[in-house]
Design an enzyme around this catalytic site. Structure first.
Site, mmCIF file in Angstrom:
data_model
loop_
_atom_site.group_PDB
_atom_site.id
_atom_site.type_symbol
_atom_site.label_atom_id
_atom_site.label_comp_id
_atom_site.label_asym_id
_atom_site.label_seq_id
_atom_site.Cartn_x
_atom_site.Cartn_y
_atom_site.Cartn_z
ATOM 1 N N TYR A 139 0.986 -1.199 0.080
ATOM 2 C CA TYR A 139 -0.031 0.028 0.022
ATOM 3 C C TYR A 139 0.733 1.172 0.036
ATOM 4 C CZ TYR A 139 -4.579 -2.015 0.757
ATOM 5 O OH TYR A 139 -5.875 -2.615 0.871
ATOM 6 N N LYS A 181 3.065 -15.344 2.556
ATOM 7 C CA LYS A 181 2.864 -16.163 1.270
ATOM 8 C C LYS A 181 4.573 -16.415 1.108
ATOM 9 C CE LYS A 181 1.731 -17.896 -2.558
ATOM 10 N NZ LYS A 181 0.744 -18.899 -2.665
ATOM 11 N N ASP A 214 -3.204 -18.284 0.774
ATOM 12 C CA ASP A 214 -4.224 -19.005 -0.085
ATOM 13 C C ASP A 214 -4.866 -20.166 0.491
ATOM 14 O OD1 ASP A 214 -1.804 -20.182 -0.267
ATOM 15 O OD2 ASP A 214 -1.960 -20.980 -2.374
ATOM 16 N N ASP A 238 -6.665 -6.936 4.290
ATOM 17 C CA ASP A 238 -7.657 -6.110 3.555
ATOM 18 C C ASP A 238 -8.433 -7.297 2.935
ATOM 19 O OD1 ASP A 238 -9.139 -4.152 2.273
ATOM 20 O OD2 ASP A 238 -8.138 -4.641 0.384
ATOM 21 N N ASP A 242 -12.445 -8.726 4.486
ATOM 22 C CA ASP A 242 -13.822 -8.844 3.577
ATOM 23 C C ASP A 242 -14.503 -10.463 3.496
ATOM 24 O OD1 ASP A 242 -13.563 -6.083 2.871
ATOM 25 O OD2 ASP A 242 -14.418 -6.428 0.804
HETATM 26 C C1 IPM Z 1 -10.333 -1.161 4.009
HETATM 27 C C2 IPM Z 1 -10.743 -0.403 2.488
HETATM 28 C C3 IPM Z 1 -9.337 0.349 2.258
HETATM 29 C C4 IPM Z 1 -8.263 -0.370 2.351
HETATM 30 C C5 IPM Z 1 -9.589 1.161 0.919
HETATM 31 C C6 IPM Z 1 -10.906 2.096 0.743
HETATM 32 C C7 IPM Z 1 -8.291 1.989 0.690
HETATM 33 O O1 IPM Z 1 -10.954 -1.525 1.682
HETATM 34 O O2 IPM Z 1 -10.173 -0.200 5.083
HETATM 35 O O3 IPM Z 1 -10.437 -2.168 4.026
HETATM 36 O O4 IPM Z 1 -7.737 -1.131 1.201
HETATM 37 O O5 IPM Z 1 -7.580 -0.521 3.320
HETATM 38 MG MG MG Z 2 -10.938 -3.485 2.477
#
Ligand code: IPM
Ligand code: MG
Length: 343
Positions: A139, A181, A214, A238, A242
């Site tokens: 990042y 990884k 993975d 990240d 999700d």
């Molecule tokens: C999160 C989001 C952010 C990230 C984006 C919006 C930059 O997806 O906080 O998980 O990737 O960190």
């Molecule tokens: Mg995110």
């Protein structure tokens, strides 16, 4: 009397302002806080040309805690590297406040087991914490773009890995699953070595395992209950957070805390600005409420107020509250009222 905690509010874009308003109302019921609101993300680009102004960063630094909604939307989307992007505001805030530790708890509510795409018997008893490194890795490495080439550098130092590893081991009840990884990436091999050393020298009583990313993605769906703390670098965290959100039925349920060594933390839902439903009054405010609870606990040391918010959310869900993302038809304001009534 101690002075009222000073909270900087950054509603941001899309559904951000819609879920922030009832959250401020919720907090006002719990105590006397001072709120200071600022534009952030796309809203700040529109007003000032940049997603995070120096004034807002300075205000955040002075605050006791920062509560953030969400940033971004199609209006500011572009592949042109020269155009300002709302997400740069988020990254600038994380870096500017040195918030290297991102905590994302995943604990499905029994009342919502049916809303998850996973079978209830699979998710029952899941209670895990993703500890994501937040100010390093790909990042923040050098980015380059020419007409026919682009690159993003992924870099980690020993010190960066040590401090996030300590956060993970301190948060663990039984086990840290360190995700990397290491069969491909040099940064992952360093990560693994440093995590091993921090473990054996400082936290030998905690169990540790090293899982390739993975495989971790698969195990998270196959046996979510197995995990206690998942420790991982910025981008893997990240993606995995999700994925883990779906164990709770909706990404609209997941809160997060971003903390540094000292200074204010930033508390925000894991979901984004949801431009597809923005302005319709149907956004699920629960992840924002739960982020406020994390702020009360981790940012302001108000554990019993935090517990009150969590139990109000629990009771509202038990009573059948469901926004559209959970298969129901409650509006943002309707859902907020039910939670406030249960507070
Ligand atoms: C999160 C989001 C952010 C990230 C984006 C919006 C930059 O997806 O906080 O998980 O990737 O960190
Ligand atoms: Mg995110």
């Amino acid at each position: 009397m101690t002075r009222a905690a000073h909270i900087v509010i950054l509603p941001g874009d899309g559904i951000g302002p819609e879920i922030m308003a009832p959250t401020v109302e919720l907090l006002r019921r719990l105590g006397s806080f001072e709120f200071e609101e600022h534009r952030f993300g796309g809203a700040s680009i529109d007003a000032h040309g940049v997603p995070l102004t120096d004034e807002v960063l300075a205000a955040a630094r002075r605050a006791d805690a920062v509560l953030l909604g969400a940033v971004g939307g199609p209006r500011w989307e572009s592949t042109d590297p020269g155009r300002p992007r709302p997400e740069q505001g988020l990254l600038g805030l994380r870096k500017g406040l040195q918030l290297y530790a991102n905590l994302r708890p995943v604990k499905p509510f029994p009342a919502l087991y049916g809303a998850s795409p996973l079978r209830p018997e699979l998710i029952d008893g899941t209670d895990l914490l993703v500890v994501r490194e937040l100010t390093g890795g790909i990042y923040f490495g050098a980015k380059q773009r020419t007409a026919d080439r682009a690159s993003d550098v992924c870099e980690y130092t020993v010190a960066e890995i040590e401090r996030i590893a300590r956060t993970a081991f301190r948060s663990a009840r039984s086990r840290v699953s360190s995700v990397d990884k290491a069969n491909v990436l040099e940064t992952s091999r360093l990560w693994r070595e440093v995590v091993r050393r921090v473990h054996s020298q400082e936290f030998p009583q905690v169990e540790v395992e090293h899982v390739l990313v993975d495989n971790a993605a698969m195990q998270l769906l196959a046996a979510p209950r197995h995990f206690d703390v998942i420790l991982t670098e910025n981008m893997f965290g990240d993606i995995l957070s999700d994925e883990a959100a779906m164990i709770t039925g909706s990404i609209g349920m997941l809160p997060s805390a971003s903390l540094g060594a000292d200074g204010p933390g930033v508390f925000e839902p894991v979901h984004g600005s949801a431009p597809d439903i923005a302005g319709r009054g149907i956004a699920n405010p629960l992840a924002m409420f739960l982020s406020a609870a994390m702020m009360l606990e981790h940012g302001l040391g108000l554990a019993s107020e935090a517990a009150a918010v969590e139990s109000a959310v629990h009771r509202a869900l038990d009573a059948g509250l469901r926004t559209p993302d959970l298969g129901g038809d409650a509006s943002t304001s309707g859902a907020s009222r039910v939670v406030l009534d249960n507070l």
